[in-house]
Design an enzyme around this catalytic site. Structure first.
Site, short mmCIF file in Angstrom:
data_model
loop_
_atom_site.label_atom_id
_atom_site.label_comp_id
_atom_site.label_asym_id
_atom_site.label_seq_id
_atom_site.Cartn_x
_atom_site.Cartn_y
_atom_site.Cartn_z
N HIS A 1 0.82 -1.21 0.00
CA HIS A 1 0.00 0.00 0.00
C HIS A 1 0.86 1.26 0.00
O HIS A 1 0.40 2.31 -0.45
CB HIS A 1 -0.93 -0.01 1.21
CG HIS A 1 -2.18 -0.81 0.99
ND1 HIS A 1 -3.41 -0.24 0.80
CD2 HIS A 1 -2.38 -2.15 0.89
CE1 HIS A 1 -4.33 -1.18 0.61
NE2 HIS A 1 -3.72 -2.35 0.67
N LYS B 1 -13.08 -8.30 -9.41
CA LYS B 1 -12.09 -9.20 -10.00
C LYS B 1 -11.56 -10.18 -8.96
O LYS B 1 -11.46 -11.39 -9.21
CB LYS B 1 -10.92 -8.40 -10.59
CG LYS B 1 -11.19 -7.82 -11.96
CD LYS B 1 -9.92 -7.23 -12.54
CE LYS B 1 -10.16 -6.72 -13.95
NZ LYS B 1 -8.92 -6.18 -14.56
N ASP B 2 -11.18 -9.67 -7.80
CA ASP B 2 -10.69 -10.53 -6.73
C ASP B 2 -11.77 -11.52 -6.31
O ASP B 2 -11.48 -12.69 -6.02
CB ASP B 2 -10.25 -9.69 -5.53
CG ASP B 2 -9.01 -8.87 -5.82
OD1 ASP B 2 -8.39 -9.11 -6.88
OD2 ASP B 2 -8.65 -8.02 -5.00
N SER C 1 0.59 -0.48 -6.54
CA SER C 1 0.71 -1.70 -7.33
C SER C 1 1.47 -1.48 -8.63
O SER C 1 1.39 -0.42 -9.25
CB SER C 1 -0.69 -2.25 -7.65
OG SER C 1 -0.62 -3.38 -8.49
N GLU D 1 5.75 -34.24 -1.22
CA GLU D 1 4.60 -33.71 -1.94
C GLU D 1 5.07 -32.95 -3.18
O GLU D 1 6.23 -32.56 -3.30
CB GLU D 1 3.80 -32.78 -1.03
CG GLU D 1 3.09 -33.49 0.10
CD GLU D 1 2.02 -34.44 -0.40
OE1 GLU D 1 1.03 -33.99 -1.00
OE2 GLU D 1 2.19 -35.65 -0.20
#
Length: 416
Positions: A225, A253-254, A229, A297
């Site tokens: 923040h 979108k998220d 971005s 894994e």
């Protein structure tokens, strides 16, 4: 009728004013509302962000889900060599909805690591590690390392055959480190072989680190923040027309990616629960019987592949650890002023070859009894380091020069 309407209007105005006064009173003393409004509603985001920027939100939701289910599992789990496997059976068969909680926890861990790798690839492809976002990148790598430690500890906790022998392999690999290896391995295991002390310490490590991750994620978000971005073009927005508020545009979108992630989690947990666990882990740990094949894994297979292709045990450990540590140097290894691989064609090809080499090492980790695969894995390991130590520092000199758009608006307009 008119008097009643006027009274209702007056009452509505009083309610609104009282709410405003209450929110204003609260905001003056604890400015949470103004903070949320500034950082999560009006927060400016580049308007050209694509779906790759939504995986971070999905990771946060899955992480919270993992912590909640982990707390419920810990209420029944017993971290002793004699009772750990039986406590898992109790969770699966006797605790109400215990099978569901454990299935969600296992599916969530796999899905989290899958999205984390996608999140990491996005950062490499679009140059999200470059100035001024170095702290965002470094904090993200710290989270990745903590997740790997937590995932390894969690894999050992069921105390099945594969859990036991995976712990044994890792501890033996640590013991190959000169001077401190044997002492470190002995301290972590509480002996020469995995035992109750090993299990107890890994349980504490799994629980503590899992919640410490939440703190680092908070710092990661704060750093994000502060510097804002990055975007697919790698061009910093400089006009108000180039950004959009976080709500409602990017919340939608998220939200789509979060819903898709939860859908995948439900499908994996309820319809394919055995897809994410090794059949050997349904057998209680037996120190006297070694499984025919020992493999971790899928998310650890590339690192296990490095151990297989390097003849020296210590050399394998060093290169496996170095494959993660080299990522911390990326902001300074890459000297190109261009951020996005969209405008760096040769670097883009090299990055995709890097991904193929990483996948190849994973295949070698799964199937390591073929000499041809071993040599292919060695070439993949060579190229992995070649990309970071040779291609990145010299890409500015050899890459094709492409002109960047002057602004995000120009980039959006140029799209067909």
């Amino acid at each position: 009728m008119k008097q009643d309407e006027k009274k209702s209007e007056i009452l509505d105005k009083k309610k609104v004013s009282s709410q405003l006064s209450l929110s204003g009173w609260l905001d003056q003393r604890a400015p949470f509302l103004s903070f949320l409004k500034k950082e999560y509603i009006e927060f400016p985001m580049p308007k050209n962000l694509n779906i790759w920027w939504a995986f971070g939100a999905a990771l946060c939701i899955i992480l919270l889900l993992m912590c909640i289910t982990g707390i419920f599992l810990s209420l029944t789990y017993v971290p002793t060599a004699q009772e750990a496997f039986l406590s898992i059976e109790t969770i699966e068969r006797r605790v109400p909805s215990g099978w569901m909680i454990r299935a969600i926890h296992i599916a969530g861990s796999n899905l989290f690591l899958f999205f984390m790798y996608l999140h990491l690839f996005r950062g490499l492809y679009y140059g999200s590690y470059k100035s001024p976002r170095e702290l965002v990148w470094l904090s993200g790598l710290i989270i990745m390392m903590m997740i790997m430690i937590t995932a390894f500890a969690g894999y050992v906790l069921p105390w099945g055959q594969m859990s036991y022998w995976a712990a044994n392999v890792v501890m033996q690999a640590l013991s190959s480190i000169p001077w401190v290896g044997k002492s470190l391995s002995y301290w972590l295991m509480g002996g020469t072989i995995p035992n109750t002390i090993t299990l107890h310490r890994l349980f504490v490590l799994h629980f503590v680190v899992a919640f410490a991750i939440l703190v680092i994620v908070g710092l990661h978000i704060i750093f994000f923040h502060v510097v804002k971005s990055n975007n697919p073009e790698g061009v910093e927005p400089c006009k108000e027309e180039e950004v959009l508020p976080f709500y409602p545009y990017f919340v939608c979108k998220d939200g789509v990616v979060i819903v898709f992630a939860i859908f995948l989690l439900v499908v994996l947990a309820f319809f394919f629960p055995n897809l994410l666990t090794n059949s050997e882990n349904y057998i209680s740990a037996n120190p006297l019987e070694t499984p025919t094949t020992i493999a971790p894994e899928w998310y650890f297979l590339p690192f296990y592949g490095i151990l297989q292709v390097v003849p020296s045990k210590f050399g394998g450990v060093l290169l496996a650890m170095g494959s993660v540590c080299v990522l911390f140097l990326v902001p300074w290894l890459d000297r190109s002023p261009i951020k996005s691989c969209k405008y760096r064609p040769l670097h883009r090809v090299s990055l995709f070859l890097l991904i193929m080499s990483y996948i190849t090492l994973g295949v070698v980790g799964k199937i390591h009894d073929q000499p041809l695969l071993i040599w292919l894995g060695r070439f993949a390991l060579f190229y992995y380091y070649f990309h970071f130590l040779i291609v990145m520092p010299f890409s500015l000199r050899f890459d094709l020069q492409r002109s960047l758009p002057k602004s995000l608006l120009d980039a959006v307009r140029s799209k067909p």
